[in-house]
Scaffold this motif. Structure first.
Motif, PDB file in Angstrom:
ATOM      1  N   SER A 156       0.832  -1.200   0.000  1.00 14.53           N
ATOM      2  CA  SER A 156       0.000   0.000   0.000  1.00 14.53           C
ATOM      3  C   SER A 156       0.870   1.255   0.000  1.00 14.53           C
ATOM      4  CB  SER A 156      -0.908  -0.032   1.238  1.00 14.53           C
ATOM      5  OG  SER A 156      -1.732   1.085   1.246  1.00 14.53           O
ATOM      6  N   ALA A 157       1.901   1.216   0.847  1.00 11.11           N
ATOM      7  CA  ALA A 157       2.804   2.377   0.917  1.00 11.11           C
ATOM      8  C   ALA A 157       3.535   2.557  -0.409  1.00 11.11           C
ATOM      9  CB  ALA A 157       3.804   2.180   2.048  1.00 11.11           C
ATOM     10  N   SER A 158       4.001   1.415  -0.972  1.00  7.74           N
ATOM     11  CA  SER A 158       4.756   1.533  -2.227  1.00  7.74           C
ATOM     12  C   SER A 158       3.830   1.955  -3.364  1.00  7.74           C
ATOM     13  CB  SER A 158       5.477   0.228  -2.557  1.00  7.74           C
ATOM     14  OG  SER A 158       4.558  -0.763  -2.913  1.00  7.74           O
ATOM     15  N   ILE A 159       2.569   1.496  -3.270  1.00  5.50           N
ATOM     16  CA  ILE A 159       1.624   1.911  -4.325  1.00  5.50           C
ATOM     17  C   ILE A 159       1.400   3.417  -4.257  1.00  5.50           C
ATOM     18  CG2 ILE A 159      -0.833   1.854  -4.932  1.00  5.50           C
ATOM     19  CD1 ILE A 159      -0.737  -1.120  -4.677  1.00  5.50           C
ATOM     20  N   GLN A 160       1.272   3.908  -3.031  1.00  9.02           N
ATOM     21  CA  GLN A 160       1.114   5.368  -2.897  1.00  9.02           C
ATOM     22  C   GLN A 160       2.297   6.078  -3.558  1.00  9.02           C
ATOM     23  OE1 GLN A 160      -1.485   7.016  -1.714  1.00  9.02           O
ATOM     24  NE2 GLN A 160      -2.513   5.056  -1.370  1.00  9.02           N
ATOM     25  N   ARG A 161       3.472   5.527  -3.267  1.00 12.33           N
ATOM     26  CA  ARG A 161       4.681   6.147  -3.822  1.00 12.33           C
ATOM     27  C   ARG A 161       4.703   5.981  -5.349  1.00 12.33           C
ATOM     28  NH1 ARG A 161       7.955   3.286  -1.118  1.00 12.33           N
ATOM     29  NH2 ARG A 161       8.796   1.987  -2.753  1.00 12.33           N
ATOM     30  N   HIS A 162       4.370   4.745  -5.779  1.00  8.76           N
ATOM     31  CA  HIS A 162       4.395   4.463  -7.216  1.00  8.76           C
ATOM     32  C   HIS A 162       3.359   5.270  -7.964  1.00  8.76           C
ATOM     33  CE1 HIS A 162       6.533   0.346  -6.813  1.00  8.76           C
ATOM     34  NE2 HIS A 162       7.345   1.367  -6.764  1.00  8.76           N
ATOM     35  N   ARG A 163       2.182   5.379  -7.339  1.00 10.15           N
ATOM     36  CA  ARG A 163       1.141   6.174  -8.002  1.00 10.15           C
ATOM     37  C   ARG A 163       1.675   7.575  -8.292  1.00 10.15           C
ATOM     38  NH1 ARG A 163      -4.158   4.193  -8.337  1.00 10.15           N
ATOM     39  NH2 ARG A 163      -4.645   2.598  -6.810  1.00 10.15           N
ATOM     40  N   LEU A 164       2.331   8.108  -7.289  1.00 14.99           N
ATOM     41  CA  LEU A 164       2.891   9.459  -7.433  1.00 14.99           C
ATOM     42  C   LEU A 164       3.968   9.456  -8.524  1.00 14.99           C
ATOM     43  CD1 LEU A 164       2.555  12.227  -6.063  1.00 14.99           C
ATOM     44  CD2 LEU A 164       4.529  11.657  -4.648  1.00 14.99           C
ATOM     45  N   ALA A 322       9.928  -0.002 -15.261  1.00 18.81           N
ATOM     46  CA  ALA A 322      10.547  -0.480 -14.018  1.00 18.81           C
ATOM     47  C   ALA A 322       9.478  -0.675 -12.946  1.00 18.81           C
ATOM     48  CB  ALA A 322      11.588   0.515 -13.549  1.00 18.81           C
ATOM     49  N   ILE A 323       8.530   0.239 -12.902  1.00 18.55           N
ATOM     50  CA  ILE A 323       7.441   0.110 -11.921  1.00 18.55           C
ATOM     51  C   ILE A 323       6.606  -1.125 -12.237  1.00 18.55           C
ATOM     52  CG2 ILE A 323       5.292   1.185 -11.152  1.00 18.55           C
ATOM     53  CD1 ILE A 323       6.793   3.884 -11.409  1.00 18.55           C
ATOM     54  N   ILE A 324       6.395  -1.359 -13.537  1.00 20.92           N
ATOM     55  CA  ILE A 324       5.652  -2.558 -13.929  1.00 20.92           C
ATOM     56  C   ILE A 324       6.409  -3.805 -13.469  1.00 20.92           C
ATOM     57  CG2 ILE A 324       4.933  -3.945 -15.919  1.00 20.92           C
ATOM     58  CD1 ILE A 324       4.361  -1.234 -17.316  1.00 20.92           C
ATOM     59  N   ASP A 325       7.715  -3.782 -13.648  1.00 22.88           N
ATOM     60  CA  ASP A 325       8.534  -4.906 -13.187  1.00 22.88           C
ATOM     61  C   ASP A 325       8.316  -5.144 -11.699  1.00 22.88           C
ATOM     62  OD1 ASP A 325       9.722  -5.909 -15.368  1.00 22.88           O
ATOM     63  OD2 ASP A 325      11.507  -4.652 -15.286  1.00 22.88           O
ATOM     64  N   GLN A 326       8.371  -4.055 -10.946  1.00 24.76           N
ATOM     65  CA  GLN A 326       8.169  -4.164  -9.498  1.00 24.76           C
ATOM     66  C   GLN A 326       6.793  -4.725  -9.181  1.00 24.76           C
ATOM     67  OE1 GLN A 326       9.001  -0.606  -7.325  1.00 24.76           O
ATOM     68  NE2 GLN A 326      11.045  -0.387  -8.215  1.00 24.76           N
ATOM     69  N   ALA A 327       5.795  -4.235  -9.945  1.00 30.00           N
ATOM     70  CA  ALA A 327       4.420  -4.698  -9.710  1.00 30.00           C
ATOM     71  C   ALA A 327       4.327  -6.201  -9.940  1.00 30.00           C
ATOM     72  CB  ALA A 327       3.460  -3.943 -10.622  1.00 30.00           C
ATOM     73  N   VAL A 328       4.953  -6.649 -11.043  1.00 27.33           N
ATOM     74  CA  VAL A 328       4.904  -8.086 -11.364  1.00 27.33           C
ATOM     75  C   VAL A 328       5.611  -8.887 -10.262  1.00 27.33           C
ATOM     76  CG1 VAL A 328       5.726  -9.828 -12.986  1.00 27.33           C
ATOM     77  CG2 VAL A 328       4.685  -7.740 -13.839  1.00 27.33           C
ATOM     78  N   LEU A 329       6.750  -8.371  -9.793  1.00 27.09           N
ATOM     79  CA  LEU A 329       7.484  -9.060  -8.723  1.00 27.09           C
ATOM     80  C   LEU A 329       6.670  -9.080  -7.436  1.00 27.09           C
ATOM     81  CD1 LEU A 329      11.121  -7.756  -9.235  1.00 27.09           C
ATOM     82  CD2 LEU A 329      10.307 -10.102  -9.487  1.00 27.09           C
ATOM     83  N   ARG A 330       6.030  -7.971  -7.138  1.00 24.60           N
ATOM     84  CA  ARG A 330       5.240  -7.869  -5.920  1.00 24.60           C
ATOM     85  C   ARG A 330       4.106  -8.892  -5.934  1.00 24.60           C
ATOM     86  NH1 ARG A 330       6.169  -3.478  -2.542  1.00 24.60           N
ATOM     87  NH2 ARG A 330       8.226  -4.146  -1.895  1.00 24.60           N
ATOM     88  N   ILE A 331       3.536  -9.042  -7.099  1.00 26.12           N
ATOM     89  CA  ILE A 331       2.440  -9.999  -7.201  1.00 26.12           C
ATOM     90  C   ILE A 331       2.962 -11.408  -6.946  1.00 26.12           C
ATOM     91  CG2 ILE A 331       0.906 -11.089  -8.894  1.00 26.12           C
ATOM     92  CD1 ILE A 331       0.193  -8.221  -9.742  1.00 26.12           C
ATOM     93  N   ALA A 332       4.170 -11.655  -7.402  1.00 24.20           N
ATOM     94  CA  ALA A 332       4.786 -12.958  -7.102  1.00 24.20           C
ATOM     95  C   ALA A 332       4.972 -13.122  -5.595  1.00 24.20           C
ATOM     96  CB  ALA A 332       6.122 -13.048  -7.823  1.00 24.20           C
ATOM     97  N   GLU A 333       5.403 -12.053  -4.923  1.00 28.87           N
ATOM     98  CA  GLU A 333       5.576 -12.108  -3.464  1.00 28.87           C
ATOM     99  C   GLU A 333       4.240 -12.368  -2.766  1.00 28.87           C
ATOM    100  OE1 GLU A 333       7.548  -8.719  -1.717  1.00 28.87           O
ATOM    101  OE2 GLU A 333       8.968  -8.653  -3.380  1.00 28.87           O
ATOM    102  N   ILE A 334       3.222 -11.670  -3.248  1.00 29.91           N
ATOM    103  CA  ILE A 334       1.898 -11.839  -2.636  1.00 29.91           C
ATOM    104  C   ILE A 334       1.436 -13.283  -2.810  1.00 29.91           C
ATOM    105  CG2 ILE A 334      -0.530 -11.137  -2.781  1.00 29.91           C
ATOM    106  CD1 ILE A 334       0.598  -8.396  -3.780  1.00 29.91           C
ATOM    107  N   LEU A 335       1.641 -13.778  -4.023  1.00 28.07           N
ATOM    108  CA  LEU A 335       1.245 -15.160  -4.300  1.00 28.07           C
ATOM    109  C   LEU A 335       1.973 -16.112  -3.360  1.00 28.07           C
ATOM    110  CD1 LEU A 335       1.053 -15.399  -8.175  1.00 28.07           C
ATOM    111  CD2 LEU A 335      -0.760 -15.903  -6.558  1.00 28.07           C
ATOM    112  N   ALA A 336       3.281 -15.852  -3.168  1.00 27.14           N
ATOM    113  CA  ALA A 336       4.076 -16.714  -2.286  1.00 27.14           C
ATOM    114  C   ALA A 336       3.564 -16.639  -0.853  1.00 27.14           C
ATOM    115  CB  ALA A 336       5.534 -16.296  -2.353  1.00 27.14           C
ATOM    116  N   ALA A 337       3.156 -15.435  -0.432  1.00 27.51           N
ATOM    117  CA  ALA A 337       2.658 -15.263   0.935  1.00 27.51           C
ATOM    118  C   ALA A 337       1.304 -15.944   1.116  1.00 27.51           C
ATOM    119  CB  ALA A 337       2.554 -13.785   1.258  1.00 27.51           C
TER     120      ALA A 337
END
Lengths: 618, 165
Positions: A156-164, A322-337
């Motif tokens: 959520s925090a990173s999304i706020q930052r990324h959105r900006l 790069a942000i898209i890359d992060q988003a894709v990686l984050r989704i992998a993390e979420i999936l793992a969690a």
């Protein structure tokens, strides 16, 4: 003069070629800049940006869905905790019941005692298993929840930052692309303006070429008239003794004919001067317009693209990727969690269902044994209480199982959705990365091509202006015309000395006067203009075909001069016309009496008419 | 963790209901499993994915794939952002004696637009590849039917010169 015409013609065709090259460059620049090709670099970059934005927005959608699902999951886990506590509370009496069973069993025979102690042990084990399992699962849920909560908070925090960042990057990239596009449009518009200006210059050149053609025809005529004058002079010189003897009429006719010839030649000179002025004015206009075009070229050059713009655009796109890359990686993390939590829910659901069955089985066993006991009333009561606890617990466990199943499904769906998005995101990211490389190449090409084209156009425009100056410098028609004019005046002065030896007036007989009138009528500038127009409209080859003569020989075929062919009267050598200013002679030529006067040349009117007719050919 | 294969959810495969102008005499086979709802941004990506997939199968050049995917993005994004309701994406393979191609229809029953032809006629609009004019430039055939309050239907075609088996 012919050399001068040829030089000017060469200059003009050189200018036309240069202009055609510039026009071609302008068209290329305009096409390139205005993005008329399908894969124009800026359009491509802009569309790439939008596609990247789609992916970012879609990842935000996924995150929003994740947040919503996580909120629901938290509620479900809280509900499960509550249900767990309720089940534990329902099962709590079983401890006391099993203790009572043991006490009561001790009063029974050894065989029954063993059965009920065993039953009590089973019940205790089942209750303990239920408690332990559920507590463990609930603790696991809470642990998973805490992990996911931490992840969600981080996301959520990173999304706020990324959105900006994304919003800033998108706005910046769009602005850069717009600036780039505007610069391209300006360059394209400048090129179009330059092209239009050069089109005006082309018209000038066309006009000059027309004037050149008129001049060239006039030049040929001048030369032919000059040759005719020389021939007349030669023939007059040859026939001078005879003419001096033949009388005044012939000499007067020759004088008048010479006057007319002179008038005509002077008229042609005037025409030539006007045409020269026209050429000069045309070239000066050309110079002025080409100067404006040069200014326009400079203007196009001034819109030269800021070389950092394309890089900034590209950096913006790279940043978003790069942000898209992060988003894709984050989704992998979420999936793992979510994966262990998902497994825990499924496991818990299975165990809860199994435990509910165990409790029910124990209650049934207790009831069966109580019936078969010798004094089983108390045992039966206890078995009934076990059954009651079981009946109370089973639907609660079932409800909790259903809740667990739904939660597991929810987590499973979220996992599948995230996995789909991850796959799609990876595909899109790879494609966009490839397109980004392509876009970078295109922008770099454009960035490199436009300044080069602008520079080429500017150089060509400058060279064109210099060529115009060179052509302008070569235009010396008036000087040449003045020289030729003096030559014709000299010829007329010769005629005056030839025809007026005994102070002759201007009177002549009717036939001679008629011939002069016919000559004058046919030998006018109007006839000249008509002849010019005919030549320009139909082309000289047609005239050549009509006359059957090469153009350079057309006037040579004219009878040398009326007086030369008449040969009736010959002046005596040494006779000369009285000195008279040229202006007076010329003005006198306009007052030739219309009344017929006898003249010896009236015998040969056909040649004079033929002269006029031949002149009309030109 | 391995990435699972992308699963396109099964949807209604009946032909589109919107009136579609017939531009040429050819056969059309609507692609099953490729009638997608367009409601959110992810659907834009999915439509893009399906289009690329179909175009790749027909052997279109990579540049055409990019152009086509871009056109699809523009049109479906319009639905998500401006229609005010969800739309439908439908893709079909078209063929005649000489060539094969793809026909894509994106329709919605949303707000619609007044005089849609102005987007086609005015070359100044969408100069930077935005929206309808941008999409129009990227495909072989483009047709838009729209009116305020009745929704919008965009039909696009891309053709491959040589027919593939």
């Amino acid at each position: 003069m012919e050399t001068e015409f040829l030089a000017t013609g060469d200059g003009l065709s050189h200018l036309a070629r240069r202009l055609a090259n510039i026009q071609q460059e302008c068209r290329s620049l305009s096409d390139l800049a205005m993005g008329q090709t399908q894969d124009a670099a800026v359009q491509f970059a802009f569309q790439l940006l939008k596609k990247a934005e789609d992916l970012v927005l879609a990842s935000y959608d996924q995150y929003d869905h994740l947040f919503a699902t996580f909120g629901e999951l938290q509620q479900r886990i809280a509900l499960l905790s509550k249900q767990h506590e309720e089940i534990m509370r329902v099962l709590l009496p079983l401890n006391f019941i099993t203790m009572s069973l043991r006490i009561e069993a001790s009063r029974q025979p050894a065989e029954a005692q063993a059965v009920f102690v065993s039953l009590a042990i089973d019940l205790n084990r089942t209750v303990n298993e239920v408690r332990a399992t559920l507590e463990q699962q609930i603790a696991g849920f809470h642990a998973g929840e805490l992990i996911i909560q931490a992840l969600v908070q981080e996301i959520s925090a990173s999304i706020q930052r990324h959105r900006l960042e994304v919003t800033t990057a998108l706005v910046t990239s769009r602005n850069h692309l717009r600036a780039f596009g505007d610069a391209l449009c300006n360059a394209g518009a400048g090129a179009t303006e330059l092209s239009q200006l050069n089109h005006a210059v082309t018209k000038h050149i066309g006009g000059i070429v027309m004037a050149q053609q008129c001049q060239d025809i006039t030049r040929q005529k001048i030369e032919h008239v000059g040759e005719a004058m020389d021939e007349i002079r030669n023939q007059l010189d040859d026939s001078r003794p005879a003419a001096m003897e033949s009388g005044l009429g012939t000499r007067q006719f020759v004088l008048h004919a010479g006057q007319i010839q002179l008038e005509q030649v002077q008229g042609v000179f005037d025409e030539l001067n006007r045409a020269a002025d026209s050429v000069k004015a045309g070239i000066q206009g050309l110079r002025s317009d080409s100067g404006t075009a040069s200014d326009a070229a400079v203007k196009v050059g001034s819109t030269a693209l800021d070389e950092t713009v394309a890089n900034l655009c590209q950096n913006g796109i790279s940043g978003i990727l790069a942000i898209i890359d992060q988003a894709v990686l984050r989704i992998a993390e979420i999936l793992a969690a979510f994966e262990p939590l998902q497994a825990a829910f499924i496991n818990c659901t299975t165990k809860a269902t199994s435990l509910a069955g165990d409790v029910r089985l124990a209650a049934l066993n207790a009831q069966v044994f109580a019936i078969h006991a010798a004094d089983g009333a108390t045992l039966e009561v206890l078995a009934g209480r076990v059954r009651a606890v079981s009946d109370d617990a089973i639907p609660r466990v079932g409800q909790m199982g259903a809740e667990l199943y739904q939660t597991a499904q929810m987590v499973n769906n979220l996992g599948q959705q995230l996995a789909d998005f991850q796959a799609l995101g990876k595909v899109e990211r790879d494609i966009l990365t490839d397109e980004s490389v392509l876009s970078k190449e295109k922008l770099a090409q454009l960035e490199g091509a436009i300044p080069l084209m602008v520079e080429r156009i500017s150089c060509q425009q400058v060279a064109f202006a210099q060529s115009v100056d060179a052509v302008l410098a070569k235009v010396q028609f008036p000087t040449t015309v003045a020289e030729t004019r003096s030559r014709s005046l000299e010829f007329f002065e010769y005629l005056v000395t030839w025809g007026g030896a005994d102070g002759a007036g201007l009177a002549m007989d009717a036939a001679a006067s008629g011939n002069i009138d016919r000559l004058r009528a046919n030998y006018t500038m109007e006839s000249e203009r008509q002849a010019h127009a005919a030549v320009l409209l139909t082309g000289l080859p047609l005239v050549r075909a009509a006359t059957g003569l090469p153009s350079s020989n057309l006037l040579n075929d004219v009878p040398s001069a009326p007086a030369a062919d008449s040969g009736a009267e010959v002046f005596s050598a040494g006779e000369s016309m009285p000195e008279q200013p040229m202006s007076e002679i010329l003005s006198a030529s306009t007052t030739i009496p219309s009344t017929p006067q006898p003249t010896s040349v009236a015998e040969e009117p056909a040649e004079e008419v033929a002269l006029g007719a031949n002149v009309e050919l030109f | 963790m391995t990435t699972p294969a992308l699963v396109i959810p099964p949807v209604d495969t009946s032909p589109p209901t919107a009136a579609v102008p017939e531009t040429t005499n050819y056969n059309i086979v609507w692609v099953e499993q490729a009638r997608l709802p367009i409601a959110k941004t992810q659907d834009v990506l999915l439509a893009r994915f399906v289009t690329r997939d179909q175009a790749t199968e027909l052997g279109f050049e990579p540049a055409v794939l990019t152009r086509l995917a871009t056109a699809i993005s523009e049109i479906t994004r319009n639905v998500v952002q401006h229609a005010g309701c969800s739309g439908i994406f439908q893709i079909g393979r078209v063929s005649n004696a000489e060539r094969v191609g793809l026909r894509i229809i994106v329709s919605d029953k949303g707000k619609g637009i007044e005089r849609p032809e102005r987007f086609i006629e005015d070359a100044k609009l969408g100069l930077l590849g935005t929206g309808l004019p941008g999409a129009r430039r990227l495909v072989d055939h483009f047709h838009i039917q729209s009116a305020p309050g009745t929704g919008t239907t965009v039909t696009m075609e891309v053709w491959k010169t040589e027919a593939t088996a």
